[in-house]
Write an enzyme that holds these catalytic residues in place. Structure first.
Site, PDB file in Angstrom:
ATOM      1  N   TYR A 113       0.861  -1.138  -0.019  1.00 43.14           N
ATOM      2  CA  TYR A 113       0.105   0.163   0.036  1.00 43.14           C
ATOM      3  C   TYR A 113       0.958   1.331  -0.008  1.00 43.14           C
ATOM      4  O   TYR A 113       1.983   1.377   0.917  1.00 43.14           O
ATOM      5  CB  TYR A 113      -0.911  -0.068   1.365  1.00 43.14           C
ATOM      6  CG  TYR A 113      -1.647   1.060   1.328  1.00 43.14           C
ATOM      7  CD1 TYR A 113      -2.685   1.497   0.267  1.00 43.14           C
ATOM      8  CD2 TYR A 113      -1.740   1.689   2.347  1.00 43.14           C
ATOM      9  CE1 TYR A 113      -3.393   2.868   0.376  1.00 43.14           C
ATOM     10  CE2 TYR A 113      -2.571   3.241   2.629  1.00 43.14           C
ATOM     11  CZ  TYR A 113      -3.252   3.650   1.752  1.00 43.14           C
ATOM     12  OH  TYR A 113      -3.947   4.512   1.664  1.00 43.14           O
ATOM     13  N   ASP A 185       1.184  -7.733   6.697  1.00 45.20           N
ATOM     14  CA  ASP A 185      -0.271  -6.979   6.474  1.00 45.20           C
ATOM     15  C   ASP A 185      -1.016  -8.126   5.758  1.00 45.20           C
ATOM     16  O   ASP A 185      -1.003  -8.640   4.438  1.00 45.20           O
ATOM     17  CB  ASP A 185       0.286  -5.984   5.651  1.00 45.20           C
ATOM     18  CG  ASP A 185      -1.151  -5.028   5.548  1.00 45.20           C
ATOM     19  OD1 ASP A 185      -2.123  -5.667   5.419  1.00 45.20           O
ATOM     20  OD2 ASP A 185      -0.967  -3.746   5.259  1.00 45.20           O
TER      21      ASP A 185
HETATM   22  N1  LCS Z   1      -2.547  -1.917   4.383  1.00 40.27           N
HETATM   23  C1  LCS Z   1      -3.182  -2.246   3.140  1.00 40.27           C
HETATM   24  C2  LCS Z   1      -3.078  -3.622   2.602  1.00 40.27           C
HETATM   25  C3  LCS Z   1      -4.129  -1.251   2.669  1.00 40.27           C
HETATM   26  O1  LCS Z   1      -4.543  -1.678   1.655  1.00 40.27           O
HETATM   27  C4  LCS Z   1      -4.348   0.028   3.373  1.00 40.27           C
HETATM   28  C5  LCS Z   1      -5.313   0.904   2.924  1.00 40.27           C
HETATM   29  C6  LCS Z   1      -3.381   0.087   4.629  1.00 40.27           C
HETATM   30  C7  LCS Z   1      -2.716  -0.833   5.179  1.00 40.27           C
HETATM   31  C8  LCS Z   1      -3.882   1.420   5.444  1.00 40.27           C
HETATM   32  O2  LCS Z   1      -5.239   1.375   6.160  1.00 40.27           O
HETATM   33  P1  LCS Z   1      -6.039   2.648   6.431  1.00 40.27           P
HETATM   34  O3  LCS Z   1      -5.218   3.487   7.373  1.00 40.27           O
HETATM   35  O4  LCS Z   1      -6.495   3.229   5.430  1.00 40.27           O
HETATM   36  O5  LCS Z   1      -7.258   1.920   7.275  1.00 40.27           O
HETATM   37  N2  LCS Z   1      -5.631   0.727   1.562  1.00 40.27           N
HETATM   38  C9  LCS Z   1      -6.411   1.458   0.747  1.00 40.27           C
HETATM   39  C10 LCS Z   1      -6.627   1.292  -0.431  1.00 40.27           C
HETATM   40  O6  LCS Z   1      -5.913   0.271  -1.340  1.00 40.27           O
HETATM   41  N3  LCS Z   1      -7.402   2.317  -0.901  1.00 40.27           N
HETATM   42  O7  LCS Z   1      -7.640   3.105  -0.089  1.00 40.27           O
HETATM   43  C11 LCS Z   1      -6.990   2.842   1.287  1.00 40.27           C
END
Ligand code: LCS
Length: 395
Positions: A113, A185
């Protein structure tokens, strides 16, 4: 429920974290919307702070609603403890802050990400942290990147947005023989489809914004452990940095979690059909979905995952313009970032979720300008397919 850990997964999804005997019989855990907790005496307050007596103190340091959610996710991930965080990024940055010192080194998947990578390159580097982002699906690259000061290996499998897989067990062995910890993750799989502790990972994390909550209405994250010492080390950092979750947010996530397996199974059944449909479509260049035999890591998927999930990446003919045409013509799929909700979302990683990465790094990581990412939801799959067929016909 007694012995919840010995029950089957769907039973755990339905009941983990509930304890009506402690909540006046309330079947759904109440929201303890309070910032602080009364001590019965000065002596008790002191004992709570010293850890001599268990109990709540102040919501940044723990709250019964948050504790119920943590217990539920720890059980689903086959861990011993969990720490819920305000967002997925709060979980990621807490891990970095806990396990990296000035002069220490981290290895991570090159396609993760965007902000999980950029925060290391732009912020942690300011404090002297060294890093290598490599193709962790190629184990030789991981081995070659190891240095005496490597303290953390951080992987995403499947990776966002390339859907490449990394062998968790092999990475755990490399980390452990070099005195480092492995954090995985697991957001794209959810605890339903992959349990990294089965393959000796040290820390599992999720953006709960995605599958665990699943209703596209809350942001949250969680860190899961199966080693008390690692949890205690991380908890100190989390409590002082302040990225803990709010009880109302925790309660909403716990409510969403009760349908986690139902949603995950339905969405992945849809995704298999859509991936096969896209793979044979004349306007589609290639498709990456772990449930397709054409996926280069199909065998690894069968080994370390309990299912193939519902995230698909694909490239349409005509590159960026072709992708744009699809995204501007979908009606049922919503053009929005995020993933793992009940509904189908479509987005363009190179200009959206991964836009902060530099151009060459995106090319190296396989995040091409024509790559479109789709998070398949729980709608009737015939409607999702019609929507994509219609938008592809516009190219
Ligand atoms: N890890 C992964 C694999 C993610 O896809 C995301 C957010 C995060 C951590 C971070 O999480 P958050 O702080 O947003 O809760 N992924 C997103 C995506 O692919 N599109 O928008 C957010």
């Amino acid at each position: 429920m007694k012995n919840i850990r010995s029950k089957k997964l769907d039973t755990q999804v339905a009941h983990a974290g509930t304890n009506p005997d402690k909540t006046y019989g309330a079947v759904a855990p109440p929201i303890y919307q309070t910032s602080t907790f009364k001590f019965s005496s000065a002596e008790q307050g002191a004992k709570r702070f010293s850890g001599e007596e268990p109990g709540f103190i102040y919501t940044r340091l723990g709250n019964p609603t948050t504790a119920a959610l943590q217990e539920a996710v720890a059980i689903l991930e086959k861990g011993t403890d969990a720490l819920a965080t305000a967002s997925g990024m709060a979980a990621v940055s807490t891990i970095y802050m806990t396990f990296l010192d000035a002069g220490s080194h981290m290895i991570a998947s090159e396609a993760i990400y965007g902000p999980s990578r950029v925060v290391v390159e732009k912020e942690f580097s300011r404090f002297g942290v060294e890093f290598d982002f490599v193709d962790t699906s190629d184990i030789e690259e991981v081995k070659n990147a190891i240095r005496p000061n490597t303290k953390l290996i951080f992987i995403e499998t499947p990776a966002n947005p390339t859907i490449k897989l990394t062998d968790i067990k092999v990475c755990a062995d490399i980390a452990h023989s070099n005195g480092a910890v492995l954090a995985v993750d697991n957001t794209f799989m959810s605890p339903i489809l992959q349990n990294p502790f089965d393959f000796d990972a040290d820390i599992v994390l999720h953006s709960m914004t995605k599958y665990i909550n699943g209703h596209t209405d809350v942001v949250g994250g969680i860190l899961v452990f199966n080693d008390k010492n690692l949890m205690i080390r991380t908890r100190k950092v989390l409590f002082n940095l302040g990225g803990t979750i709010d009880p109302h947010q925790a309660w909403l996530v716990l409510r969403g979690l009760r349908t986690l397996s139902l949603r995950v199974y339905k969405a992945q059944a849809n995704a298999q059909i859509i991936a096969e449909f896209l793979e044979t479509h004349p306007k589609v260049e290639w498709v990456r979905y772990p449930g397709l035999k054409s996926h280069p890591h199909y065998e690894l998927a069968k080994k370390q995952m309990h299912g193939f999930g519902s995230m698909i990446s694909f490239e349409v003919k005509g590159g960026v313009e072709g992708g744009r045409t699809v995204m501007n013509n979908v009606e049922l799929a919503t053009l929005a970032v995020s993933l793992g909700g009940y509904e189908t979302l479509i987005q363009h990683p190179a200009s959206m979720t991964h836009s902060a990465m530099n151009k060459q790094d995106k090319i190296d990581a396989g995040i091409t300008d024509g790559l479109v990412r789709i998070s398949i939801g729980c709608e009737d799959v015939r409607d999702i397919q019609d929507d994509l067929e219609n938008s592809l016909s516009k190219i």
